[in-house]
Design an enzyme around this catalytic site. Structure first.
Site, PDB file in Angstrom:
ATOM      1  N   ASP A  46      47.624  55.886  40.370  1.00  0.00           N
ATOM      2  CA  ASP A  46      48.526  55.718  41.517  1.00  0.00           C
ATOM      3  C   ASP A  46      47.785  55.065  42.682  1.00  0.00           C
ATOM      4  O   ASP A  46      48.266  54.099  43.296  1.00  0.00           O
ATOM      5  CB  ASP A  46      49.054  57.078  41.991  1.00  0.00           C
ATOM      6  CG  ASP A  46      49.999  57.739  41.008  1.00  0.00           C
ATOM      7  OD1 ASP A  46      51.217  57.561  41.141  1.00  0.00           O
ATOM      8  OD2 ASP A  46      49.508  58.441  40.108  1.00  0.00           O
ATOM      9  N   THR A 119      54.933  59.240  37.461  1.00  0.00           N
ATOM     10  CA  THR A 119      53.581  59.789  37.324  1.00  0.00           C
ATOM     11  C   THR A 119      53.552  60.976  36.355  1.00  0.00           C
ATOM     12  O   THR A 119      52.622  61.112  35.554  1.00  0.00           O
ATOM     13  CB  THR A 119      53.030  60.219  38.694  1.00  0.00           C
ATOM     14  OG1 THR A 119      52.997  59.080  39.562  1.00  0.00           O
ATOM     15  CG2 THR A 119      51.616  60.772  38.555  1.00  0.00           C
TER      16      THR A 119
END
Length: 299
Positions: A46, A119
């Site tokens: 990320d 995620t």
């Protein structure tokens, strides 16, 4: 034109961010951090993907406003500078900017970045639900978007795929096969199935429900025609989750709003959460809107 130049950079950096996601997953060192809340994880991927995207776009389009999901990143580091890429997409630049958007200046642009949408799915190894999202807004409206799928398979090989579109121009990078007439197929959340979401879906009486992770993946199902509606009657998504898909769906003649039919707004100073949910369709928008109970978000 400022919009097309910026979009060409967004396509390129989204694809390079996808390489970062693949490389970190292959390394086995995800660096998982729980940011608090429900299914609110962060990984090294990320942060590094956002670092690459934002630092590169700051060079390409320095007058634009760039807003990324991750808020704990230092862009003034040697690592950040080493990730900068000035590559652009020649495919995008082959197209002319639609007349309606030709007067947009670089300083009018607000770029919404989700460097790793899905995620939770990334951590679980559900790679097909993972996307890189970059949406471009002007004067509060989503006008262009990029969705990159790092693990899209072509003839058995995970080559990745880029979908992009501009309102008034069209969308590219995929083949659309609409849902058969008379069928109602809805896509919604896989892991946030609270009562308001279930009640809204039940009221539509779909023939089929597809539950997957990631806002980008749900938008792709609508874009390609696998589903004819993306419905999520709950807070949870943010502007960086929806801006790219919003623009691409609109570029195809569809609509994305909240569950009450109000447009999602993308001004730089707008609150990030989509507090009144998401409804996206390529057809039968009025049908879906009419089926949502007026007090659904209060349940």
């Amino acid at each position: 034109m400022a919009l097309m130049r910026t979009l060409s950079a967004c396509v390129s950096v989204a694809e390079k961010a996808g390489v970062v996601l693949r490389d970190i997953m292959a390394s086995g060192n995800l660096g998982i951090v729980d940011k608090g809340g429900i299914n609110n994880l962060q990984t090294l991927a990320d942060k590094k993907a956002q670092l690459l995207i934002v630092t590169s776009l700051m060079k390409h389009s320095p007058k634009a406003t760039i807003i990324g999901e991750e808020d704990d990143i230092d862009y003034d580091t040697d690592e950040a500078r080493s990730l900068i890429t000035m590559d652009t997409s020649s495919e995008v630049m082959e197209h002319s900017c639609p007349d309606k958007l030709a007067g947009i200046n670089e300083e009018d642009l607000v770029i919404w970045v989700d460097p790793l949408d899905g995620t939770k799915e990334y951590v679980e190894g559900r790679k097909q639900d993972v996307t890189v999202l970059i949406g471009i807004a002007a004067h509060g409206e989503a006008v262009a978007g990029v969705i990159y799928q790092p693990w899209y398979e072509v003839e058995g090989k995970e080559t990745g795929r880029t979908l992009w579109g501009v309102v008034g121009l069209g969308a590219f990078g995929f083949k659309r096969v609409p849902v058969p007439e008379g069928r109602k197929i809805i896509t919604t959340t896989r892991s946030h199935m609270q009562k308001s979401v279930q009640d809204a879906i039940d009221s539509c009486k779909p023939d089929k429900l597809i539950q997957i992770g990631g806002a980008g993946s749900k938008c792709i199902l609508v874009i390609e025609g696998t589903a004819d509606a993306y419905l999520f009657a709950s807070p949870g998504t943010k502007k960086w989750d929806t801006c790219a898909g919003d623009a691409i769906i609109k570029s195809l003649g569809g609509k994305m709003t909240d569950v009450f039919g109000k447009d999602l707004l993308y001004h730089a100073d707008v609150p990030y959460p989509n507090k009144t949910g998401v409804l996206a369709t390529m057809r039968d928008f009025d049908f879906y809107l009419s089926k949502i109970p007026a007090n659904i978000m209060d349940r």
